[in-house]
Design an enzyme around this catalytic site. Structure first.
Site, mmCIF file in Angstrom:
data_model
loop_
_atom_site.group_PDB
_atom_site.id
_atom_site.type_symbol
_atom_site.label_atom_id
_atom_site.label_comp_id
_atom_site.label_asym_id
_atom_site.label_seq_id
_atom_site.Cartn_x
_atom_site.Cartn_y
_atom_site.Cartn_z
ATOM 1 N N HIS A 22 12.607 25.087 67.153
ATOM 2 C CA HIS A 22 12.728 24.885 68.599
ATOM 3 C C HIS A 22 12.219 23.516 69.009
ATOM 4 C CE1 HIS A 22 13.694 29.183 69.159
ATOM 5 N NE2 HIS A 22 13.025 29.262 68.021
ATOM 6 N N LYS A 29 -8.152 -0.689 54.131
ATOM 7 C CA LYS A 29 -9.608 -0.652 53.934
ATOM 8 C C LYS A 29 -10.183 -2.071 53.958
ATOM 9 C CE LYS A 29 -9.793 3.465 50.996
ATOM 10 N NZ LYS A 29 -10.045 3.918 49.648
ATOM 11 N N GLU A 77 1.689 9.949 48.027
ATOM 12 C CA GLU A 77 0.859 8.985 47.308
ATOM 13 C C GLU A 77 1.343 8.771 45.874
ATOM 14 O OE1 GLU A 77 -3.622 8.688 49.037
ATOM 15 O OE2 GLU A 77 -3.473 9.686 47.121
HETATM 16 O O1 PA5 Z 1 -5.885 11.091 46.010
HETATM 17 C C1 PA5 Z 1 -6.731 10.235 46.181
HETATM 18 O O2 PA5 Z 1 -7.182 9.555 45.251
HETATM 19 C C2 PA5 Z 1 -7.286 9.945 47.566
HETATM 20 O O3 PA5 Z 1 -6.691 10.730 48.523
HETATM 21 C C3 PA5 Z 1 -8.772 10.245 47.585
HETATM 22 O O4 PA5 Z 1 -8.978 11.569 47.246
HETATM 23 C C4 PA5 Z 1 -9.362 9.951 48.963
HETATM 24 O O5 PA5 Z 1 -9.137 8.619 49.316
HETATM 25 C C5 PA5 Z 1 -10.854 10.228 48.960
HETATM 26 O O6 PA5 Z 1 -11.489 9.488 47.966
HETATM 27 P P1 PA5 Z 1 -12.921 9.861 47.475
HETATM 28 O O7 PA5 Z 1 -12.891 11.217 46.885
HETATM 29 O O8 PA5 Z 1 -13.256 8.798 46.486
HETATM 30 O O9 PA5 Z 1 -13.820 9.805 48.685
#
Ligand code: PA5
Length: 425
Positions: A298, A412, A277
């Protein structure tokens, strides 16, 4: 601090070698808070702040849960999930007698998975820790609605006492609900993004419930971060970041993170989110993948040894094992294993790891070794701080904003439209 060994990557670097001048600049940019996404670099000082603010309350809440419940249901996804799971599986893979079980839900939309967790939960007393910074993420929100109903059926008027909310300090649907219902609440700090939040209440509350000494984790993290702030070629975060960027520029576009401890599996998942990310944007990025050794030798071993030459390999090792086991001697030697009889499994594993390293290097896979002390609170803190620091440096070196994730919105938008969410287009 972890130690980084680049001896298995040296032969693959460009003639100029890793760019430590650029690593230095990236490091300074991070510490000055002068780079892209600087508003989300609060994780650099998070352990010190949490010690002064919420840590005692986190431990007290965990003690309360441990005393009255057989299980904690942790609801969260992505950065609100993977760190806690990684820590618990690494440090407490099997709950000790009397420790509550920790179940993770809200990290998907599978009804079968949810029903499996409910079957394991049975009639046991449980508490819920709902974790969502935004408070609007669909997967945890749906699970939380389900668990609120279950809590209401089980505990009636006392249901609210079994809910612990970890969310934004001021905004969001979860924050509003928590205030209205009076749930004990913990904060995901404004300046810390989800994937950098494991050392906040997001990770620390579930970890403490599982029996992990979170005060030791926080103290170790303070020391680690102080050390990682010191510039220099000896800084392991510089070494790792500069090495992987150099290899990326030579065409190694995939990094596999391996470990010889199966309990590391969810730490690798946490790492994948952290690096995926943070770096995968603007058409750039090293694709993070993970392997579990020796099992995956393996299954994936063939590809690693002889597939397309685009892989770099980073291997996490622990200098000190928690326990040992001697290979028994067998008079008949029907399995032909007496040549290793009397040797400890740790020694056999270490030799196997050396053999794998040699083979993969000879097959054209650059190898980086990351060595932590032990599978304990200190070792965990060292790995987390190191990977976070190196990730920020590596991201800045490649010219991206390591702290945003605009790409995750695309699915989303479609999903909300297809589900008929009011206002979704
Ligand atoms: O790193 C991030 O920002 C995302 O992985 C969020 O943690 C994830 O989408 C969950 O979001 P939230 O904590 O708002 O539910």
């Amino acid at each position: 601090m972890v130690k980084v060994d680049l001896s298995g990557a040296n032969a693959f670097f460009t003639a100029a070698g890793p760019d430590y001048a650029l690593a230095s600049l990236a490091h300074q940019t991070l510490l000055d808070r002068s780079g892209l996404g600087a508003d989300f670099t609060g994780w650099v000082t998070l352990p010190r702040k949490i010690k002064e603010t919420e840590l005692d309350r986190i431990v007290a809440a965990a003690d309360k849960i441990r005393a009255r419940s057989k299980a904690l249901v942790v609801i969260g996804i992505g950065g609100s999930y993977l760190g806690a799971r990684g820590a618990i599986e690494l440090l407490r893979p099997i709950p000790a007698a009397g420790d509550p079980k920790v179940f993770f839900v809200g990290n998907g939309l599978s009804a079968d998975y949810l029903n499996d967790v409910l079957a394991q939960l049975g009639e046991d007393d449980f508490d819920v820790n709902v974790i969502s910074k935004s408070g609007t993420t669909l997967e945890p929100a749906v699970s939380f609605r389900i668990f609120r109903e279950l809590l209401a059926k089980k505990y009636g008027a006392k249901a609210d006492e079994h809910i612990f909310a970890t969310t934004d300090a001021r905004r969001g649907a979860l924050k509003s609900l928590a205030d209205r219902q009076g749930w004990e609440s913990f904060v995901v700090p404004d300046d810390v993004g989800g994937r950098f939040s494991v050392l906040s209440a997001v990770g620390l509350l579930p970890m403490a419930v599982a029996g992990i000494d979170v005060k030791a984790v926080v103290d170790a993290a303070i020391r680690e971060l102080d050390a990682l702030c010191v510039p220099g070629r000896e800084n392991p975060a510089w070494q790792y970041a500069a090495a992987r960027q150099n290899l990326y520029n030579k065409g190694y576009g995939v990094e596999i993170l391996g470990c010889y401890e199966p309990s590391f599996r969810f730490m690798a998942e946490w790492w994948k989110q952290l690096y995926g990310e943070s770096e995968g944007k603007d058409g750039k990025g090293i694709f993070p993948a993970s392997v579990e050794y020796t099992a995956d030798l393996h299954s994936m071993g063939q590809f690693i040894q002889e597939g397309p030459r685009m892989l770099m390999e980073s291997v996490v090792r622990f200098a000190k094992a928690r326990s040992g086991y001697e290979v028994p001697f067998d008079e008949a030697d029907g399995d032909g294993l007496n040549y290793i009889a009397g040797r400890d499994l740790n020694e056999v594993c270490r030799i196997a790891a050396d053999a794998v390293k040699e083979a993969h290097i000879s097959g054209g896979v650059p190898n980086i070794v990351i060595e932590a002390g032990a599978r304990d609170e200190e070792g965990f803190a060292a790995l987390v701080c190191f990977f976070e620091f190196a990730c920020a440096i590596s991201g800045y070196m490649s010219g991206v904003n390591p702290f945003n994730q605009p790409g995750v919105e695309a699915y989303k938008k479609n999903m909300f439209r297809m589900l008929g969410k009011p206002g979704a287009v």
